[in-house]
Motif scaffolding. Structure first.
Motif, PDB file in Angstrom:
ATOM      1  N   PRO A   1     -28.694 -39.392  73.800  1.00  0.00           N
ATOM      2  CA  PRO A   1     -29.394 -40.455  73.198  1.00  0.00           C
ATOM      3  C   PRO A   1     -30.144 -41.383  74.226  1.00  0.00           C
ATOM      4  CG  PRO A   1     -27.137 -41.087  73.202  1.00  0.00           C
ATOM      5  CD  PRO A   1     -27.242 -39.649  73.950  1.00  0.00           C
TER       6      PRO A   1
ATOM      7  N   ASP B   1     -31.328 -44.463  72.914  1.00  0.00           N
ATOM      8  CA  ASP B   1     -31.280 -45.690  72.359  1.00  0.00           C
ATOM      9  C   ASP B   1     -30.029 -46.564  72.729  1.00  0.00           C
ATOM     10  OD1 ASP B   1     -30.581 -43.606  70.750  1.00  0.00           O
ATOM     11  OD2 ASP B   1     -30.464 -45.010  69.070  1.00  0.00           O
TER      12      ASP B   1
ATOM     13  N   PRO C   1     -24.612 -42.893  75.972  1.00  0.00           N
ATOM     14  CA  PRO C   1     -24.043 -41.585  75.589  1.00  0.00           C
ATOM     15  C   PRO C   1     -22.592 -41.739  75.526  1.00  0.00           C
ATOM     16  CG  PRO C   1     -25.390 -41.121  77.589  1.00  0.00           C
ATOM     17  CD  PRO C   1     -25.334 -42.532  77.621  1.00  0.00           C
TER      18      PRO C   1
ATOM     19  N   ASP D   1     -20.775 -37.392  73.311  1.00  0.00           N
ATOM     20  CA  ASP D   1     -22.315 -36.640  73.826  1.00  0.00           C
ATOM     21  C   ASP D   1     -21.781 -35.926  75.159  1.00  0.00           C
ATOM     22  OD1 ASP D   1     -23.776 -37.751  72.002  1.00  0.00           O
ATOM     23  OD2 ASP D   1     -23.668 -39.900  72.981  1.00  0.00           O
TER      24      ASP D   1
END
Lengths: 160, 160
Positions: free
Chosen positions: A84, A86, A89, A93
DNA sequence: GTAATTCCTCAAGTGAACTTTAGGTCAAGC
DNA sequence: GCTTGACCTAAAGTTCACTTGAGGAATTAC
């Protein structure tokens, strides 16, 4: 080291490239190169110096580990693109990427073992010159390792 | 192919570089490069063309196989330097080299398996950021794979 | 006998993954 | 407040294992 005798806690301002280098064991020049290659994206101070977060440290550690496992940077970058952008992680993830690499690694080990066994049967018995030799004809088979010396991974799906 | 529709029997004059290329699956340019690198030493015709013997064919096949197993040319050259220069290498000569490579391969597979297992335990559990992580600290250990990305073999005994 | 291949050498280019160098800016310690 | 060390960019150099290109000679095929 830039900020004292031991690397300061990460907050508030992040780690300098020198700190990251000593923490990961990577060369400063390598880290700059990885940034160029899109493997890590540190932010900058007002004066333009790189500052790294804890997530960056993890990314770079992962690069180092995956490299030592024989994965090319292109493959590592591809995997990390699923992380990600944004939020930092999560464990999950990283776990997903780890399982991906684990599968690749298993395949590579299996291939290596298969070739090793052929090496036993084939070079060991002196049949290297025969056209019927399995290793000798390995190149004709789909299952062969990548056919260029530069691609030990066998995971490159492009042309050539 | 130079000498007809199918490569002629090796005697009396040996194989041309083109014949060798089709027989081994190597590119002509690669074979010339291997000669430059001292991996093979064909003789020359009066007009300067390369001619290869059956022993050369075996050497080049071995290079191809060892390459596909991930060995660098330097390692292959080193191993082949133990082949006799005065007589064509025997089955036993090739067997000795084969066992040498087999041992290297076993070691490499074992290392890869060990790292794979650490990948499971270490990245999988999210501990990547901890200084106590085994993979993270892999570089500090003698048993680590070669520390440069260019040296996947871990068999390079020179400096660096 | 000529056209098409194949061969030759030497030099330069390629791609991956960096390092080194040059020429400078910025921050830390005294 | 100045020196020292860490940082910056951009470009060029390095290694491995080749390939490509230029320019030419020899061989083979018809």
């Amino acid at each position: 080291m830039a900020h004292g005798t031991s690397p300061r806690p990460l907050r508030p301002s992040g780690l300098s490239i020198g700190d990251i280098a000593t923490r990961t064991g990577l060369a400063v020049s390598a880290i700059r190169y990885y940034e160029e290659e899109g493997l890590v994206a540190p932010y900058r101070t007002a004066s333009g110096q790189r500052r790294f977060t804890r997530a960056d440290l993890r990314r770079l550690s992962f690069v180092r580990i995956a490299q030592s496992l024989g994965f090319p940077l292109s493959r590592i970058r591809a995997a990390m693109q699923s992380l990600p952008a944004d939020r930092p992680p999560s464990k999950a993830d990283w776990g997903r990427i780890s399982r991906e690499f684990r599968a690749d690694l298993d395949a590579r080990i299996a291939q290596l073992e298969a070739l090793r066994d052929k090496l036993d049967g084939c070079i060991g018995c002196g049949c290297l010159s025969l056209d019927s030799c399995a290793l000798y004809n390995e190149r004709d088979k789909a299952a062969a390792l990548g056919d260029g010396p530069r691609y030990l991974m066998g995971d490159r799906s492009e042309d050539i």
